[in-house]
Structure formats: structure tokens, C-alpha cells
Enzyme design. Structure first.
Site, mmCIF file in Angstrom:
data_model
loop_
_atom_site.group_PDB
_atom_site.id
_atom_site.type_symbol
_atom_site.label_atom_id
_atom_site.label_comp_id
_atom_site.label_asym_id
_atom_site.label_seq_id
_atom_site.Cartn_x
_atom_site.Cartn_y
_atom_site.Cartn_z
ATOM 1 N N GLY A 46 18.213 -16.069 85.879
ATOM 2 C CA GLY A 46 18.805 -15.292 86.564
ATOM 3 C C GLY A 46 18.439 -14.280 87.085
ATOM 4 O O GLY A 46 17.975 -12.990 86.123
ATOM 5 N N GLN A 51 20.239 -5.907 91.327
ATOM 6 C CA GLN A 51 19.420 -5.665 89.799
ATOM 7 C C GLN A 51 18.268 -5.246 90.530
ATOM 8 O O GLN A 51 17.396 -4.575 90.043
ATOM 9 C CB GLN A 51 18.968 -6.661 88.899
ATOM 10 C CG GLN A 51 20.264 -7.129 88.010
ATOM 11 C CD GLN A 51 20.604 -8.547 86.972
ATOM 12 O OE1 GLN A 51 20.483 -9.651 88.161
ATOM 13 N NE2 GLN A 51 19.518 -7.992 85.798
ATOM 14 N N CYS A 95 20.319 -9.902 79.489
ATOM 15 C CA CYS A 95 20.575 -9.194 80.763
ATOM 16 C C CYS A 95 18.793 -8.662 80.904
ATOM 17 O O CYS A 95 19.131 -7.623 80.231
ATOM 18 C CB CYS A 95 21.709 -8.628 81.107
ATOM 19 S SG CYS A 95 21.353 -8.122 82.869
ATOM 20 N N LEU A 96 18.882 -8.992 82.349
ATOM 21 C CA LEU A 96 16.629 -8.145 82.264
ATOM 22 C C LEU A 96 17.464 -6.422 82.461
ATOM 23 O O LEU A 96 16.524 -5.835 82.404
ATOM 24 C CB LEU A 96 16.429 -8.319 83.651
ATOM 25 C CG LEU A 96 16.236 -10.088 83.609
ATOM 26 C CD1 LEU A 96 15.519 -10.068 84.756
ATOM 27 C CD2 LEU A 96 14.859 -10.232 82.210
ATOM 28 N N HIS A 137 27.402 -14.716 85.539
ATOM 29 C CA HIS A 137 26.807 -13.125 85.173
ATOM 30 C C HIS A 137 26.569 -12.974 86.436
ATOM 31 O O HIS A 137 26.474 -11.304 86.622
ATOM 32 C CB HIS A 137 26.114 -14.043 84.416
ATOM 33 C CG HIS A 137 25.028 -12.276 83.650
ATOM 34 N ND1 HIS A 137 25.021 -12.169 81.847
ATOM 35 C CD2 HIS A 137 23.670 -11.599 83.837
ATOM 36 C CE1 HIS A 137 24.130 -10.551 81.860
ATOM 37 N NE2 HIS A 137 23.471 -10.999 83.513
ATOM 38 N N GLU A 138 25.887 -13.787 87.044
ATOM 39 C CA GLU A 138 24.961 -12.933 88.332
ATOM 40 C C GLU A 138 26.021 -13.142 89.271
ATOM 41 O O GLU A 138 25.856 -12.074 89.894
ATOM 42 C CB GLU A 138 24.296 -14.116 88.542
ATOM 43 C CG GLU A 138 22.931 -14.206 87.934
ATOM 44 C CD GLU A 138 22.307 -13.084 86.941
ATOM 45 O OE1 GLU A 138 21.965 -12.554 87.890
ATOM 46 O OE2 GLU A 138 21.642 -13.627 86.301
ATOM 47 N N HIS A 141 27.244 -9.317 88.339
ATOM 48 C CA HIS A 141 26.863 -8.442 88.877
ATOM 49 C C HIS A 141 26.829 -8.055 90.199
ATOM 50 O O HIS A 141 26.443 -6.950 90.703
ATOM 51 C CB HIS A 141 24.583 -8.867 89.039
ATOM 52 C CG HIS A 141 24.463 -9.081 87.707
ATOM 53 N ND1 HIS A 141 24.347 -7.387 87.363
ATOM 54 C CD2 HIS A 141 24.038 -9.530 86.918
ATOM 55 C CE1 HIS A 141 23.156 -7.826 85.833
ATOM 56 N NE2 HIS A 141 23.154 -8.719 85.824
HETATM 57 ZN ZN ZN Z 1 22.345 -9.621 84.172
#
Ligand code: ZN
Length: 172
Positions: A46, A51, A95-96, A137-138, A141
Site C-alpha cells: 500500500g 508518502q 511502512c515504506l 494504515h493508509e 497517512h
Molecule cells: Zn505506511
């Protein structure tokens, strides 16, 4: 063309609250395409627009693409809303934008996701397990919240310390 860079903690742009998307423009379509590419390249399951530095309410998700039999099925969600939250679940998240770290986070176990796709068609998805975790989670963000904001203060401060040291070593 080079892929968009994924911002990493503690980049302050990750803390912004993203704005709703009033209309799907070519720029939004291009952003979604770029984000799908970045998600598979990283790889991740995701990715939310903030991000990659865009403070708009859009994320892309594909939770099963590493399974070769399932293949790639990216879903772009614009202006997501979560409702019908039921039960609780704990999941080990990463998480990236939070390099080299995983932690267990507690979230709602079953949810309903509503939003629209790139053609303006409504999306309604009932999700549970990893899919529900990933969606929450997304959406976090988009509200400037990282998963490390949902772990204990002690764990979070240990990570922040580790990350600062890592950044100091990279720049030194
Ligand atoms: Zn993330």
C-alpha cells in the site's frame, strides 16, 4: 522516467493532513499511476499520496500481489472513508516511510471502506485481516499519522533514537 521518491520519517510532510480531491484531473491520474509503480518497485502492499509528497486524499493498495497465482490487482481509492468498525486485531506492521522497523499495532478487525475510483465510481469494500489493517494504515497517512504513532511511547522513542542515529551516520 525516474520513480517518485518515498519520503521517510521524520520528514515533516508525512505529518500533514491531506486535502480531499474535488475532481479527478489528469494530474491525479498520473499521481495514481506513479504511486502504483512505486508500490510494486519498493515493494509494498500500500502507498498513500503524502508518502510521495502529495497532500491529497488518495491511496493505492494491493495486498496479495506477491502471490503469483493472484497476480497484480492494484486498487486506487480516492477520498476514502472508513465505517462499520468491528472488533480488534493486532498485526505486525511496517511502512515504506519508516525504514528498518516493524511493530505490533492494534486496530479495528473488520471495517467498511468507501471512496471512489479514478472514474468517479463508488468503491465499497468490506475488509478484514491484513486488508483491513492495510486500509487503516493508509487512511492514517492521509491524516498525518504513522503506525509508530500508535505504539507505546517507550517503543516509539527507542525507534526515534535509533533512526536519528542512523541519519547521523548516513550524513556523517
Ligand atoms: Zn505506511
Amino acid at each position: 522516467m525516474a520513480l517518485r521518491e518515498v519520503l521517510q520519517f521524520p520528514d515533516p510532510r508525512l505529518k500533514r493532513v491531506s486535502l480531499p480531491i474535488p475532481e479527478v484531473t489528469d494530474a491525479i491520474r498520473e499521481l495514481a499511476r506513479d504511486m502504483i509503480e512505486v508500490m510494486y518497485d519498493e515493494p509494498g502492499i500500500g502507498l498513500a499520496a503524502p508518502q510521495v509528497g502529495e497532500a491529497v486524499r488518495l491511496f493505492v493498495i494491493d495486498t496479495e500481489w506477491s502471490d503469483e497465482e493472484v497476480g497484480r490487482n492494484p486498487v486506487v481509492v480516492i477520498n476514502p472513508e472508513i465505517s462499520d468498525r468491528q472488533g480488534r486485531i493486532t498485526w505486525e506492521e511496517g511502512c515504506l516511510s519508516v525504514p528498518d522497523y516493524n511493530a505490533t499495532v492494534e486496530r479495528d478487525a473488520r471495517i467498511t471502506l468507501r471512496g471512489t475510483d479514478l472514474d468517479g465510481k463508488p468503491i465499497v469494500e468490506h475488509a478484514e485481516g491484513l486488508r483491513a489493517v492495510c486500509i487503516q494504515h493508509e487512511v492514517d497517512h492521509l491524516d498525518g499519522i504513522l503506525f509508530i504513532d500508535r505504539i507505546s511511547r517507550l517503543k516509539r522513542s527507542l525507534y526515534v533514537k535509533k533512526r536519528k542515529k542512523q541519519l547521523a551516520e548516513e550524513s556523517g
